[in-house]
Write an enzyme that holds these catalytic residues in place. Structure first.
Site, PDB file in Angstrom:
ATOM      1  N   TYR A   1      -1.510  -0.390  11.384  1.00 25.39           N
ATOM      2  CA  TYR A   1      -1.931  -1.055   9.954  1.00 25.39           C
ATOM      3  C   TYR A   1      -0.746  -0.830   8.965  1.00 25.39           C
ATOM      4  CZ  TYR A   1      -3.429  -1.330   5.231  1.00 25.39           C
ATOM      5  OH  TYR A   1      -3.219  -1.639   3.648  1.00 25.39           O
TER       6      TYR A   1
ATOM      7  N   THR B   1       0.699  -1.374   0.017  1.00 25.86           N
ATOM      8  CA  THR B   1       0.075   0.050  -0.186  1.00 25.86           C
ATOM      9  C   THR B   1       0.842   1.392  -0.187  1.00 25.86           C
ATOM     10  OG1 THR B   1      -1.565   1.383   1.419  1.00 25.86           O
ATOM     11  CG2 THR B   1      -0.036  -0.303   2.514  1.00 25.86           C
ATOM     12  N   ASP B   2       0.094   2.292  -0.542  1.00 25.27           N
ATOM     13  CA  ASP B   2       1.043   3.508  -0.545  1.00 25.27           C
ATOM     14  C   ASP B   2       1.297   4.153   0.933  1.00 25.27           C
ATOM     15  OD1 ASP B   2      -1.430   4.345   0.137  1.00 25.27           O
ATOM     16  OD2 ASP B   2      -1.754   5.914  -1.561  1.00 25.27           O
ATOM     17  N   GLU B   3       0.395   3.631   1.770  1.00 24.01           N
ATOM     18  CA  GLU B   3       0.523   3.955   3.259  1.00 24.01           C
ATOM     19  C   GLU B   3       1.818   3.787   3.844  1.00 24.01           C
ATOM     20  OE1 GLU B   3      -2.957   3.393   5.831  1.00 24.01           O
ATOM     21  OE2 GLU B   3      -4.293   3.851   4.462  1.00 24.01           O
TER      22      GLU B   3
ATOM     23  N   LYS C   1       2.633  -3.324   7.313  1.00 25.47           N
ATOM     24  CA  LYS C   1       2.471  -3.494   5.871  1.00 25.47           C
ATOM     25  C   LYS C   1       4.038  -3.167   5.416  1.00 25.47           C
ATOM     26  CE  LYS C   1      -0.287  -4.622   3.124  1.00 25.47           C
ATOM     27  NZ  LYS C   1      -0.873  -5.811   2.499  1.00 25.47           N
TER      28      LYS C   1
HETATM   29  P1  NAD Z   1     -10.115  -6.749   2.741  1.00 20.03           P
HETATM   30  O1  NAD Z   1     -10.314  -6.510   4.239  1.00 20.03           O
HETATM   31  O2  NAD Z   1     -11.490  -6.621   2.078  1.00 20.03           O
HETATM   32  O3  NAD Z   1      -9.941  -8.322   2.519  1.00 20.03           O
HETATM   33  C1  NAD Z   1      -8.948  -9.064   3.334  1.00 20.03           C
HETATM   34  C2  NAD Z   1      -9.020 -10.512   2.953  1.00 20.03           C
HETATM   35  O4  NAD Z   1      -8.014 -11.078   3.422  1.00 20.03           O
HETATM   36  C3  NAD Z   1     -10.499 -11.080   3.614  1.00 20.03           C
HETATM   37  O5  NAD Z   1     -10.933 -11.765   2.542  1.00 20.03           O
HETATM   38  C4  NAD Z   1     -10.003 -11.761   4.794  1.00 20.03           C
HETATM   39  O6  NAD Z   1     -10.932 -12.936   4.919  1.00 20.03           O
HETATM   40  C5  NAD Z   1      -8.737 -12.151   4.334  1.00 20.03           C
HETATM   41  N1  NAD Z   1      -7.707 -12.571   5.585  1.00 20.03           N
HETATM   42  C6  NAD Z   1      -7.473 -11.846   6.455  1.00 20.03           C
HETATM   43  N2  NAD Z   1      -6.485 -12.557   7.372  1.00 20.03           N
HETATM   44  C7  NAD Z   1      -6.434 -13.830   6.794  1.00 20.03           C
HETATM   45  C8  NAD Z   1      -5.726 -14.855   7.126  1.00 20.03           C
HETATM   46  N3  NAD Z   1      -4.707 -14.683   8.387  1.00 20.03           N
HETATM   47  N4  NAD Z   1      -5.528 -15.673   6.137  1.00 20.03           N
HETATM   48  C9  NAD Z   1      -6.058 -15.764   5.272  1.00 20.03           C
HETATM   49  N5  NAD Z   1      -6.932 -14.753   4.560  1.00 20.03           N
HETATM   50  C10 NAD Z   1      -7.115 -13.760   5.634  1.00 20.03           C
HETATM   51  O7  NAD Z   1      -8.896  -6.087   2.201  1.00 20.03           O
HETATM   52  P2  NAD Z   1      -8.738  -5.302   0.946  1.00 20.03           P
HETATM   53  O8  NAD Z   1      -9.318  -3.978   0.893  1.00 20.03           O
HETATM   54  O9  NAD Z   1      -9.210  -6.045  -0.184  1.00 20.03           O
HETATM   55  O10 NAD Z   1      -7.248  -5.219   0.696  1.00 20.03           O
HETATM   56  C11 NAD Z   1      -6.532  -6.512   0.205  1.00 20.03           C
HETATM   57  C12 NAD Z   1      -4.742  -6.284   0.250  1.00 20.03           C
HETATM   58  O11 NAD Z   1      -4.554  -5.074  -0.514  1.00 20.03           O
HETATM   59  C13 NAD Z   1      -4.410  -5.751   1.583  1.00 20.03           C
HETATM   60  O12 NAD Z   1      -3.047  -6.397   1.894  1.00 20.03           O
HETATM   61  C14 NAD Z   1      -4.373  -4.324   1.589  1.00 20.03           C
HETATM   62  O13 NAD Z   1      -3.251  -4.052   2.498  1.00 20.03           O
HETATM   63  C15 NAD Z   1      -3.915  -3.959   0.141  1.00 20.03           C
HETATM   64  N6  NAD Z   1      -4.343  -2.548  -0.279  1.00 20.03           N
HETATM   65  C16 NAD Z   1      -5.699  -2.461  -0.065  1.00 20.03           C
HETATM   66  C17 NAD Z   1      -6.100  -0.933  -0.595  1.00 20.03           C
HETATM   67  C18 NAD Z   1      -7.572  -0.621  -0.576  1.00 20.03           C
HETATM   68  O14 NAD Z   1      -7.723   0.601  -0.748  1.00 20.03           O
HETATM   69  N7  NAD Z   1      -8.476  -1.233  -0.037  1.00 20.03           N
HETATM   70  C19 NAD Z   1      -5.013  -0.228  -1.273  1.00 20.03           C
HETATM   71  C20 NAD Z   1      -3.751  -0.670  -1.404  1.00 20.03           C
HETATM   72  C21 NAD Z   1      -3.287  -1.905  -0.994  1.00 20.03           C
HETATM   73  O1  DAU Z   2      -4.208   4.246   0.593  1.00 21.37           O
HETATM   74  C1  DAU Z   2      -4.300   2.822   0.569  1.00 21.37           C
HETATM   75  C2  DAU Z   2      -5.387   2.534   1.875  1.00 21.37           C
HETATM   76  O2  DAU Z   2      -6.492   2.803   1.621  1.00 21.37           O
HETATM   77  C3  DAU Z   2      -5.054   0.699   2.195  1.00 21.37           C
HETATM   78  O3  DAU Z   2      -4.013   0.414   2.407  1.00 21.37           O
HETATM   79  C4  DAU Z   2      -6.159   0.383   3.456  1.00 21.37           C
HETATM   80  O4  DAU Z   2      -6.568  -0.920   3.387  1.00 21.37           O
HETATM   81  C5  DAU Z   2      -7.245   1.121   3.003  1.00 21.37           C
HETATM   82  O5  DAU Z   2      -8.210   0.930   3.923  1.00 21.37           O
HETATM   83  C6  DAU Z   2      -7.471   2.553   2.743  1.00 21.37           C
HETATM   84  O6  DAU Z   2      -7.096   3.274   3.933  1.00 21.37           O
HETATM   85  P1  DAU Z   2      -7.477   4.686   4.356  1.00 21.37           P
HETATM   86  O7  DAU Z   2      -7.609   5.066   5.822  1.00 21.37           O
HETATM   87  O8  DAU Z   2      -7.202   5.732   3.462  1.00 21.37           O
HETATM   88  O9  DAU Z   2      -9.214   4.407   3.794  1.00 21.37           O
HETATM   89  P2  DAU Z   2     -10.589   4.695   4.920  1.00 21.37           P
HETATM   90  O10 DAU Z   2     -11.590   4.423   3.763  1.00 21.37           O
HETATM   91  O11 DAU Z   2     -10.669   4.120   6.165  1.00 21.37           O
HETATM   92  O12 DAU Z   2     -10.482   6.134   4.941  1.00 21.37           O
HETATM   93  C7  DAU Z   2     -10.412   6.954   3.765  1.00 21.37           C
HETATM   94  C8  DAU Z   2     -10.538   8.409   4.241  1.00 21.37           C
HETATM   95  O13 DAU Z   2     -11.823   8.918   4.748  1.00 21.37           O
HETATM   96  C9  DAU Z   2      -9.410   8.819   5.445  1.00 21.37           C
HETATM   97  O14 DAU Z   2      -8.798  10.050   5.438  1.00 21.37           O
HETATM   98  C10 DAU Z   2     -10.448   8.397   6.887  1.00 21.37           C
HETATM   99  C11 DAU Z   2     -11.549   9.382   6.195  1.00 21.37           C
HETATM  100  N1  DAU Z   2     -12.832   8.589   6.739  1.00 21.37           N
HETATM  101  C12 DAU Z   2     -12.653   7.253   6.896  1.00 21.37           C
HETATM  102  C13 DAU Z   2     -14.110   6.892   7.420  1.00 21.37           C
HETATM  103  C14 DAU Z   2     -14.197   5.097   7.470  1.00 21.37           C
HETATM  104  C15 DAU Z   2     -13.779   9.398   7.459  1.00 21.37           C
HETATM  105  O15 DAU Z   2     -13.826  10.607   7.171  1.00 21.37           O
HETATM  106  N2  DAU Z   2     -14.938   8.779   8.026  1.00 21.37           N
HETATM  107  C16 DAU Z   2     -15.200   7.424   7.943  1.00 21.37           C
HETATM  108  O16 DAU Z   2     -15.887   7.008   8.601  1.00 21.37           O
END
Ligand code: NAD
Ligand code: DAU
Length: 342
Positions: A153, A125-127, A157
């Site tokens: 988190y 992730t970019d985080e 990562k």
């Molecule tokens: P998500 O939370 O929607 O899904 C995570 C999945 O992993 C779920 O199906 C969960 O059951 C499974 N999981 C969790 N722990 C596990 C374990 N111990 N063994 C097997 N399976 C397990 O997450 P997402 O948003 O789809 O993110 C997927 C990946 O992409 C993550 O690694 C996250 O860090 C990365 N990522 C997410 C974003 C985003 O915006 N959502 C952006 C950049 C990177």
């Molecule tokens: O940048 C990539 C990341 O993006 C991934 O690595 C993470 O898995 C993914 O969850 C996401 O992280 P963020 O913290 O950016 O996403 P989130 O949707 O939780 O929040 C987006 C922005 O919105 C953040 O600035 C917090 C804000 N927010 C979020 C929630 C849930 C609110 O203002 N209100 C809310 O209720």
């Protein structure tokens, strides 16, 4: 070609499975997912039981189960999506993030070393780069930006990323890492900003914006992320990190207002609440490397992607209503129930 996709019952992993079924119908896909609160088997119903697809309900931290699966499947490629992914949950309870995101990644790579593999791909992730100042729009994250994390988190990562690069250098494991910006699209779990606001707006509930809503995220439609990973696992160079993002920076408040407009809901639903601890200000990816080396470019503009996403949530109410009517209610009460309104 056999690919193990971990975390394939979650948001991005499931979209990746759907992408790969279309792009490479002859590949065998094995989804390894232990179905945490974020994993949803109904998401995979269209592929369950079909040829060339297998679902295994086990944890990536379960060494015995992981090694048994590798022994049975002898995968060519492993793509690791499995993770605890929500920043707010990591602030409440970091331990599971360390276990799943770091230890689980190590277990998978140990199995890759024992059974041999063409590619281990870590979905990061970019985080891991921390955040950028809001008054320096000229700054972007490149692959050389130092890791500088803010939350448990993102630290977990970043820890996993360092381990992945160490396994490459020390054991010669052919790894790649992608660091993507915020994804949005179908099957996004309703604890995250965009689906939470859509679900709350549709139920005429308050829309809880953290702080002043001025934090900036760089949004990418999930299918564009999946295409990037497909390119990296086939054509990316082993040992390399690729940033993925589409230069689409938006303030949170502007996204929430856009959702209100699209759904015909009043902005009076917006409620400013106490900020997230350690809240990152701005993320912005420089995707020049993946464009130059692999020809990747995003295809979905935000204005189209957000409409498609809202349409999906309107057409698939069962999917998210089932989620928000279950254990999620306790989560919501804990996170938002007593939260200070600003
Ligand atoms: P998500 O939370 O929607 O899904 C995570 C999945 O992993 C779920 O199906 C969960 O059951 C499974 N999981 C969790 N722990 C596990 C374990 N111990 N063994 C097997 N399976 C397990 O997450 P997402 O948003 O789809 O993110 C997927 C990946 O992409 C993550 O690694 C996250 O860090 C990365 N990522 C997410 C974003 C985003 O915006 N959502 C952006 C950049 C990177
Ligand atoms: O940048 C990539 C990341 O993006 C991934 O690595 C993470 O898995 C993914 O969850 C996401 O992280 P963020 O913290 O950016 O996403 P989130 O949707 O939780 O929040 C987006 C922005 O919105 C953040 O600035 C917090 C804000 N927010 C979020 C929630 C849930 C609110 O203002 N209100 C809310 O209720």
């Amino acid at each position: 070609m056999t690919i193990i996709v971990t975390g394939g019952a979650g948001f991005i992993g499931s979209n990746f499975i759907f992408h790969m079924r279309k792009a490479h119908p002859d590949y065998r896909i094995v989804c390894l997912d232990c179905l945490t609160y974020a994993g949803n088997l109904s998401t995979l119903s269209s592929v369950m039981g079909s040829e060339n697809f297998r679902f295994v309900k086990k944890s990536i931290t379960d060494r015995e189960a992981v090694f048994k699966l590798f022994e049975e499947e002898k995968p060519d490629i492993v793509v690791n999506f499995a993770a605890e992914s929500h920043v707010d949950r990591s602030i409440e309870d970091p331990e599971i993030f360390i276990k799943t995101n770091i230890l689980g990644t190590a277990v998978l790579m140990d199995a890759c070393i024992k059974y041999g593999i063409k590619r281990f791909h870590q979905v990061s992730t970019d985080e891991v780069y921390g955040d950028l100042p809001i008054d320096r729009p000229d700054l972007f994250f490149t692959e050389e930006t130092p890791l500088h994390t803010s939350s448990p988190y993102s630290s977990s990562k970043a820890g996993a990323d360092l381990l992945v690069l160490a396994y490459h250098r020390t054991y010669g494991l052919p790894v790649t890492i992608s660091r993507c910006s915020n994804n949005y699209g179908p099957y996004h779990f309703p604890e995250k900003l965009i689906p939470l606001m859509i679900a709350n707006a549709l139920n005429d509930k308050p829309l809880p914006v953290y702080g002043k809503g001025e934090n900036i995220r760089d949004w990418l439609y999930v299918e564009d992320h999946c295409r990037a990973i497909d390119l990296i696992i086939h054509n990316g160079r082993a040992g390399e990190v690729y940033n993925v993002g589409g230069h689409n920076e938006m303030k949170n408040i502007d996204i929430v207002k856009m959702i209100c407009r699209e759904l015909g809901k009043p902005e009076s639903l917006i409620t400013f609440v106490a900020d997230r601890k350690g809240h990152d200000m701005r993320y912005a990816i420089d995707p020049e490397k993946i464009h130059r080396e692999l020809g990747w470019l995003p295809e979905t503009r935000f204005s189209d992607g957000i409409k498609k996403t809202i349409r999906w949530y309107l057409d698939n109410r069962d999917w998210w209503e089932t989620i928000i009517s279950g254990e999620y209610r306790n989560y919501y009460e804990k996170m938002y129930g007593g939260r200070e309104v600003l």
